[in-house]
Write a protein that holds these residues in place. Structure first.
Motif, PDB file in Angstrom:
ATOM      1  N   ASN A 191       8.104-102.336   3.990  1.00  0.00           N
ATOM      2  CA  ASN A 191       7.938-103.330   2.927  1.00  0.00           C
ATOM      3  C   ASN A 191       8.481-104.676   3.391  1.00  0.00           C
ATOM      4  O   ASN A 191       9.573-105.085   2.999  1.00  0.00           O
ATOM      5  CB  ASN A 191       8.653-102.835   1.663  1.00  0.00           C
ATOM      6  N   HIS A 192       7.709-105.329   4.232  1.00  0.00           N
ATOM      7  CA  HIS A 192       8.093-106.593   4.855  1.00  0.00           C
ATOM      8  C   HIS A 192       6.903-107.537   4.696  1.00  0.00           C
ATOM      9  O   HIS A 192       5.788-107.149   4.986  1.00  0.00           O
ATOM     10  CB  HIS A 192       8.314-106.336   6.350  1.00  0.00           C
ATOM     11  N   CYS A 193       7.129-108.745   4.280  1.00  0.00           N
ATOM     12  CA  CYS A 193       5.979-109.586   3.916  1.00  0.00           C
ATOM     13  C   CYS A 193       5.283-110.306   5.065  1.00  0.00           C
ATOM     14  O   CYS A 193       4.153-110.780   4.899  1.00  0.00           O
ATOM     15  CB  CYS A 193       6.414-110.661   2.926  1.00  0.00           C
ATOM     16  N   GLN A 235      14.894-102.386   1.279  1.00  0.00           N
ATOM     17  CA  GLN A 235      15.351-100.988   1.309  1.00  0.00           C
ATOM     18  C   GLN A 235      16.518-100.729   2.260  1.00  0.00           C
ATOM     19  O   GLN A 235      17.432 -99.999   1.924  1.00  0.00           O
ATOM     20  CB  GLN A 235      14.168-100.067   1.631  1.00  0.00           C
ATOM     21  N   ARG A 236      16.522-101.310   3.476  1.00  0.00           N
ATOM     22  CA  ARG A 236      17.586-100.944   4.411  1.00  0.00           C
ATOM     23  C   ARG A 236      18.808-101.851   4.196  1.00  0.00           C
ATOM     24  O   ARG A 236      18.845-102.633   3.246  1.00  0.00           O
ATOM     25  CB  ARG A 236      17.067-101.027   5.846  1.00  0.00           C
ATOM     26  N   ASP A 237      19.769-101.768   5.109  1.00  0.00           N
ATOM     27  CA  ASP A 237      21.012-102.504   4.892  1.00  0.00           C
ATOM     28  C   ASP A 237      20.882-103.964   5.328  1.00  0.00           C
ATOM     29  O   ASP A 237      21.701-104.467   6.072  1.00  0.00           O
ATOM     30  CB  ASP A 237      22.155-101.806   5.639  1.00  0.00           C
ATOM     31  N   GLU A 238      19.828-104.629   4.849  1.00  0.00           N
ATOM     32  CA  GLU A 238      19.681-106.068   5.089  1.00  0.00           C
ATOM     33  C   GLU A 238      19.374-106.739   3.745  1.00  0.00           C
ATOM     34  O   GLU A 238      20.243-107.284   3.113  1.00  0.00           O
ATOM     35  CB  GLU A 238      18.583-106.345   6.113  1.00  0.00           C
ATOM     36  N   ARG A 239      18.101-106.751   3.331  1.00  0.00           N
ATOM     37  CA  ARG A 239      17.708-107.343   2.031  1.00  0.00           C
ATOM     38  C   ARG A 239      18.236-108.776   1.957  1.00  0.00           C
ATOM     39  O   ARG A 239      18.749-109.213   0.919  1.00  0.00           O
ATOM     40  CB  ARG A 239      18.244-106.514   0.860  1.00  0.00           C
ATOM     41  N   GLY A 265      13.224-117.257   8.196  1.00  0.00           N
ATOM     42  CA  GLY A 265      11.925-117.140   8.878  1.00  0.00           C
ATOM     43  C   GLY A 265      10.930-116.381   8.032  1.00  0.00           C
ATOM     44  O   GLY A 265       9.763-116.768   7.914  1.00  0.00           O
ATOM     45  N   ASP A 266      11.380-115.318   7.408  1.00  0.00           N
ATOM     46  CA  ASP A 266      10.471-114.519   6.588  1.00  0.00           C
ATOM     47  C   ASP A 266       9.956-115.351   5.413  1.00  0.00           C
ATOM     48  O   ASP A 266       8.766-115.349   5.106  1.00  0.00           O
ATOM     49  CB  ASP A 266      11.173-113.246   6.090  1.00  0.00           C
ATOM     50  N   ALA A 267      10.869-116.068   4.766  1.00  0.00           N
ATOM     51  CA  ALA A 267      10.448-116.895   3.620  1.00  0.00           C
ATOM     52  C   ALA A 267       9.441-117.955   4.084  1.00  0.00           C
ATOM     53  O   ALA A 267       8.443-118.217   3.410  1.00  0.00           O
ATOM     54  CB  ALA A 267      11.654-117.564   2.979  1.00  0.00           C
ATOM     55  N   THR A 293      13.413-112.206   0.242  1.00  0.00           N
ATOM     56  CA  THR A 293      14.123-111.379   1.229  1.00  0.00           C
ATOM     57  C   THR A 293      13.184-110.891   2.322  1.00  0.00           C
ATOM     58  O   THR A 293      11.964-110.987   2.204  1.00  0.00           O
ATOM     59  CB  THR A 293      14.744-110.138   0.558  1.00  0.00           C
ATOM     60  N   ASP A 294      13.814-110.315   3.363  1.00  0.00           N
ATOM     61  CA  ASP A 294      13.024-109.725   4.445  1.00  0.00           C
ATOM     62  C   ASP A 294      12.498-108.357   4.048  1.00  0.00           C
ATOM     63  O   ASP A 294      11.375-107.995   4.357  1.00  0.00           O
ATOM     64  CB  ASP A 294      13.865-109.605   5.727  1.00  0.00           C
ATOM     65  N   CYS A 295      13.340-107.586   3.383  1.00  0.00           N
ATOM     66  CA  CYS A 295      12.969-106.222   3.038  1.00  0.00           C
ATOM     67  C   CYS A 295      13.853-105.789   1.876  1.00  0.00           C
ATOM     68  O   CYS A 295      14.884-106.391   1.621  1.00  0.00           O
ATOM     69  CB  CYS A 295      13.166-105.293   4.240  1.00  0.00           C
TER      70      CYS A 295
HETATM   71  C1  BGC Z   1      14.720-108.864   9.582  1.00  0.00           C
HETATM   72  C2  BGC Z   1      13.630-109.841   9.810  1.00  0.00           C
HETATM   73  C3  BGC Z   1      14.282-111.080  10.306  1.00  0.00           C
HETATM   74  C4  BGC Z   1      14.837-110.719  11.647  1.00  0.00           C
HETATM   75  C5  BGC Z   1      15.386-111.827  12.456  1.00  0.00           C
HETATM   76  C6  BGC Z   1      15.294-108.536  10.910  1.00  0.00           C
HETATM   77  O1  BGC Z   1      16.217-107.547  10.912  1.00  0.00           O
HETATM   78  O2  BGC Z   1      14.321-107.769   8.853  1.00  0.00           O
HETATM   79  O3  BGC Z   1      12.554-109.856   9.064  1.00  0.00           O
HETATM   80  O4  BGC Z   1      13.571-112.234  10.257  1.00  0.00           O
HETATM   81  O5  BGC Z   1      15.736-109.659  11.578  1.00  0.00           O
HETATM   82  O6  BGC Z   1      14.718-111.852  13.569  1.00  0.00           O
END
Ligand code: BGC
Length: 934
Positions: free
Chosen positions: A752-754, A457-461, A466-468, A453-455
């Motif tokens: 907490n973002h990798c 804690q907030r309303d995304e997870r 791209g993050d992976a 995941t990207d993070c």
């Molecule tokens: C996420 C990112 C993600 C991005 C897209 C964000 O809200 O947390 O890590 O890749 O949106 O640009």
């Protein structure tokens, strides 16, 4: 051996499939892996694998995810596997200790109906199912299979069937569900009426996804579960208990409300007898047919489990005295376990946050995630309570409503993660650098919960691709992520197919068309993540499996490019979160240059994968695209003198890392990269897409000094700046909390973002000097880099071949290096004072003579000062004084002190030309810290 005969090789670590935590084959033809322990330099010739004590097959000697050499296995069967190996020197092992394993996959397409609440009164309402099962008197064994639209746990006579959390995780629900098979024979009583209970909540299925007003439940309104109990009897018959109307639903469950973002509400009074006050009858469950077009596969990944439990480091009253603030000293992902002792009806509220501001929890960065758990006490004496189907990202928590105050012994943080095996460690002489590494470990831990995941804690997870892509290599240098990422790639391929070849920016994709955009660096997860799994685990199967998806992605990019190959049209995230600008989407590097660079890189990776998969025509097509696009890239963006049209660190880093410039121009490009970094004061100046590559680009082209100043920079923004601010995880932007203590206004302030933690892989490969040079570390590159700021460093990695290690330490004339290479692997060694050479397995030591310029300026007594600076905040004190008196000097000092720690403090101040009155103030400050003035 004392008699001179070489020790016989020994086969260890035999397993089937990718996982090591269970001896289970989740498919009929699992891979087979093992390691060998043998004399240094031992080279394998062949292996013999034996199934069930009879059938034997010869395999190659490596034992890394070897293809299944026997006929496909039957479902629900038990087997024994043995392996022995022969060496080219004529030595032979004994048979390995046997691997006894079971097969656990479905024997027919899954069709058990979904069971749901018949008349839900709440949105996304959790529910409890119950049924009495008559267990045959001649029961031999029993398997429970279960999956859900949402998350669930099953218990038999009050005992949970396993320790999985948030089962079965998150897949692309429209296309694929995973079913967990659990042996439950031991929980059943032959001849008795046993009670099976199923607790179900919405989890990822009913979560509201989207931003602001657009957020909605994408998959469905209510959770459901689908399960089957198979009871095998002595006479060979099989009794199946599946999904039918005999299941009853609790009319008033104690878990009243549950959401991943929202948290949970429990009314513990309703737990009485598991059915409220007993006045309301249980209801017959609603039975819905299982959707025909969804594939159901046996789960083949490590489940989420409790991986740690932490006590508070401090507990104190909140500012208005209405509750208690708890600090766990570590930003983490999981939830609270609280000792509750309160009169019936008392409501206790647990809130969570990563940060405190003005003594209060700072929850703005959680956006719409309220991350609040509530417990209404039952008044039946003290008990430990914990939410069940939610998780939060937090370091701090606040507990309100408890009659007595909460003490440190009354609360724990329960840490959740996919139960991945730790495989990599790094340490050095610099505690700040080590803490950065530890922060990456915690961020990877927090962002590998069921999916990458990207993070947390907030309303995304969300599974932002791209993050992976950006953190997969760092994750693989720390944990065994092969099974976890391979499973996620299966969902990626399904979501990509649904999006017509474009890899969505989130996988699984609950954002619909919003994420079905071709975004360079995000969609490239389809080529780059399998490449990481190939390199780190020797997972060629994953590369072959996704070769066609890779080509589909590359074609989708080509369709968006102009006829020459330049991809300059359409939406791009680009070098997202470039720290030199405030808006995340306004990176300085030209998005067309970035997109075209990734296009070439992916086309090349796709070419290699298609070749590996035996699709030569596809491979040719991908290679042709790569060739054409790289030509277009050079013509459009590279000047004859060796500059780039987009004159930014990310542009140079990508060109050098992706081999986009002719060999003759690379040195000059790297010089320009170093010059740009120097001009920027050696601050981080690359966003998500450039950051993983910038240090390699410098180190591969003779710019060690620039690499060192960049890596060891402590002033904002930099990799180490968050560490100096007490960070315990990697921040989404390196200036998420600014030097004045304020939170960055961009809104991208997850702590907490990798992505910026991609640097951990560089610490392993470059400072540690232990890198894979052939799939699965079959060949290793030993090439440590000795930054002047470090006195020693070491890296340990449990490779597919076994234990590998590189450690180095400074000595008066240079550095000693010690490398351990596992059996079956070999290494190329590159040290600065000698030509390249090869080594075999075993432990090797060298002393490297360093030219004087590469020795630290001073060792010995001044080391003590260096340590004081690191440990006791002397450096921070000096830079604080300077910041007030001479701000320009402070900047320079911060950079300087970090990369030349061996010098005396006075020499350092002289080097930055500190005025005498500043030196005097610093001396004064030092004496107050009881440090001898120097
Ligand atoms: C996420 C990112 C993600 C991005 C897209 C964000 O809200 O947390 O890590 O890749 O949106 O640009």
């Amino acid at each position: 051996m004392t008699d001179g005969t070489p020790r016989r090789p020994v086969v260890t670590g035999l397993r089937v499939g990718r996982r090591r935590d269970v001896a289970v084959a989740a498919v009929p033809d699992p891979s087979v892996s093992w390691t060998v322990e043998a004399e240094p330099g031992w080279v394998g010739a062949r292996a013999v694998v034996r199934l069930d004590g009879v059938e034997e097959r010869e395999l190659g000697p490596h034992g890394v995810l070897e293809r299944w050499p026997f006929a496909p296995l039957a479902p629900g069967s038990e087997h024994r596997l043995d392996v022995r190996v022969d060496g080219v020197d004529g030595t032979a092992s004994e048979w390995s200790p046997p691997l006894r394993f079971v097969t656990r996959f479905l024997d027919a397409p899954w069709s058990e109906p979904f069971l749901a609440h018949p008349a839900p009164t709440r949105e996304a309402g959790p529910f409890v199912l119950r049924r009495v099962v008559t267990v045959p008197a001649d029961l031999v064994s029993a398997t429970l299979w279960s999956t859900s639209h949402g998350v669930h746990q099953v218990s038999i006579n009050g005992v949970d069937v396993d320790d999985h959390v948030l089962k079965p995780g998150w897949t692309s629900y429209r296309d694929r569900l995973t079913v967990t098979g659990t042996e439950v024979g031991a929980l059943l009583t032959p001849g008795a009426e046993d009670v099976v209970t199923v607790r179900v909540a919405g989890g990822w299925f009913t979560e509201r996804y989207g931003f602001g007003e657009t957020a909605r439940r994408h998959y469905g309104e209510q959770p459901a579960v689908s399960l089957r109990l198979e009871l095998r009897c002595a006479d060979g018959r099989m009794v199946r208990v599946g999904g039918d109307g005999a299941w009853l639903v609790d009319p008033a469950p104690a878990l009243v409300q549950s959401g991943l973002y929202a948290g949970e509400t429990w009314d513990l009074r309703l737990e009485v007898d598991g059915r409220g006050d007993g006045s309301e009858p249980w209801l017959a469950a609603a039975v819905h047919p299982f959707p025909a077009d969804v594939q159901v596969q046996a789960a083949d990944v490590e489940p989420v489990r409790v991986v740690d439990e932490r006590a508070p480091v401090a507990v104190w009253p909140n500012p208005d005295g209405t509750g208690t603030i708890i600090d766990f000293g570590q930003n983490l992902v999981g939830r609270l376990r609280l000792r509750l002792d309160a009169p019936a009806g008392t409501e206790v509220i647990l809130r969570h946050a990563e940060l405190l501001q003005d003594g209060e929890l700072y929850t703005r960065s959680l956006r719409a995630a309220s991350a609040t758990d509530r417990f209404v006490a039952d008044g039946r004496g003290p008990r430990w309570v914990e939410p069940e189907f939610t998780f939060h990202g937090f370091r701090y928590a606040e507990v309100r409503g408890v009659p007595e105050s909460v003490g440190a012994d009354d609360v724990r943080a329960v840490v959740l993660q996919s139960a991945l095996r730790r495989t990599g460690w790094f340490s050095s002489s610099d505690p700040t650098l080590d803490r950065l590494h530890e922060n990456v470990v915690w961020s990877v831990r927090g962002n590998t919960l069921a999916i990458p995941t990207d993070c947390p804690q907030r309303d995304e997870r969300l599974g932002w691709t791209g993050d992976a892509q950006v953190f997969s290599a760092a994750a693989a240098s720390l944990f065994d992520v092969d099974a976890c990422f391979a499973s996620w790639l299966d969902d990626l391929a399904l979501e990509q197919r649904a999006a017509g070849g474009v890899v969505p920016t989130v996988v699984p994709n609950p954002l619909g068309s919003f994420s079905e955009v071709a975004a360079a660096g995000w969609g490239d997860a389809v080529t780059m993540v399998p490449d990481v799994l190939r390199d780190r685990y020797g997972d060629l199967a994953v590369v072959r499996r996704h070769a066609a998806s890779m080509l589909a992605w590359v074609e989708a990019c080509a369709e968006r490019a102009d006829p020459s190959g330049l991809w300059e049209r359409g939406f791009q995230y680009g070098d997202w979160l470039d720290p030199t600008v405030s808006r995340p989407d306004k990176a300085r590097t030209d998005p067309g240059l970035v997109a075209t660079a990734f296009h070439v890189h992916s086309a090349r990776l796709a070419g290699a994968a298609l070749e590996e998969a035996g699709d030569h025509r596809g491979a040719e097509r991908a290679r042709a695209l790569a060739e054409q696009t790289s030509r277009a890239f050079r013509d459009a963006y590279l000047t004859p003198a060796g500059r780039l049209m987009s004159d930014t660190p990310t542009a140079y880093a990508l060109v050098l890392a992706f081999d986009l410039a002719p060999v003759g121009r690379r040195t000059v490009l790297a010089e320009r990269l170093a010059a740009l970094l120097r001009a920027g004061g050696h601050h981080l100046a690359t966003g998500f897409l450039g950051t993983p590559f910038v240090l390699d680009a410098l180190l591969d082209h003779g710019q060690e000094r620039a690499a060192e100043r960049l890596l060891f920079q402590t002033a904002c923004p930099s990799w180490l700046y968050p560490v100096t601010q007490g960070a315990t995880t990697v921040w989404e932007r390196p200036d998420a909390i600014r030097p004045d203590g304020s939170v960055h206004p961009s809104g991208m302030v997850s702590l907490n973002h990798c992505a910026f933690g991609a640097v951990a892989d560089v610490l392993h490969r470059r400072i540690g000097g232990l890198a894979p040079a052939a799939p699965g570390y079959r060949r290793i590159l030993v090439r440590p880099w000795f930054p002047e700021a470090l006195r020693h460093a070491s890296v340990v990695h449990e490779t597919p071949f076994g234990h590998a290690e590189v450690a180095w330490e400074r000595v008066p004339d240079g550095v000693t290096v010690c490398a351990t290479i596992p059996t079956g692997s070999s290494a190329e060694v590159r040290l600065p004072d000698r030509p390249v050479f090869d080594i075999g397995s075993g432990t090797h030591r060298w002393t490297v003579l360093l030219p004087p310029a590469e020795r630290p300026v001073a060792l010995g007594v001044d080391d003590d000062l260096a340590r004081l600076i690191d440990h006791r905040g002397v450096g921070a004190l000096v830079s604080a004084v300077l910041r007030e008196a001479e701000p320009a000097l402070a900047e320079e000092f911060d950079a300087y002190i970090r990369w030349v720690p061996g010098r005396t403090l006075r020499a350092e101040l002289a080097a930055v030309a500190a005025p005498p009155e500043v030196v005097a103030r610093i001396d004064e400050g030092l004496s107050s810290l009881a440090v001898p003035p120097r």
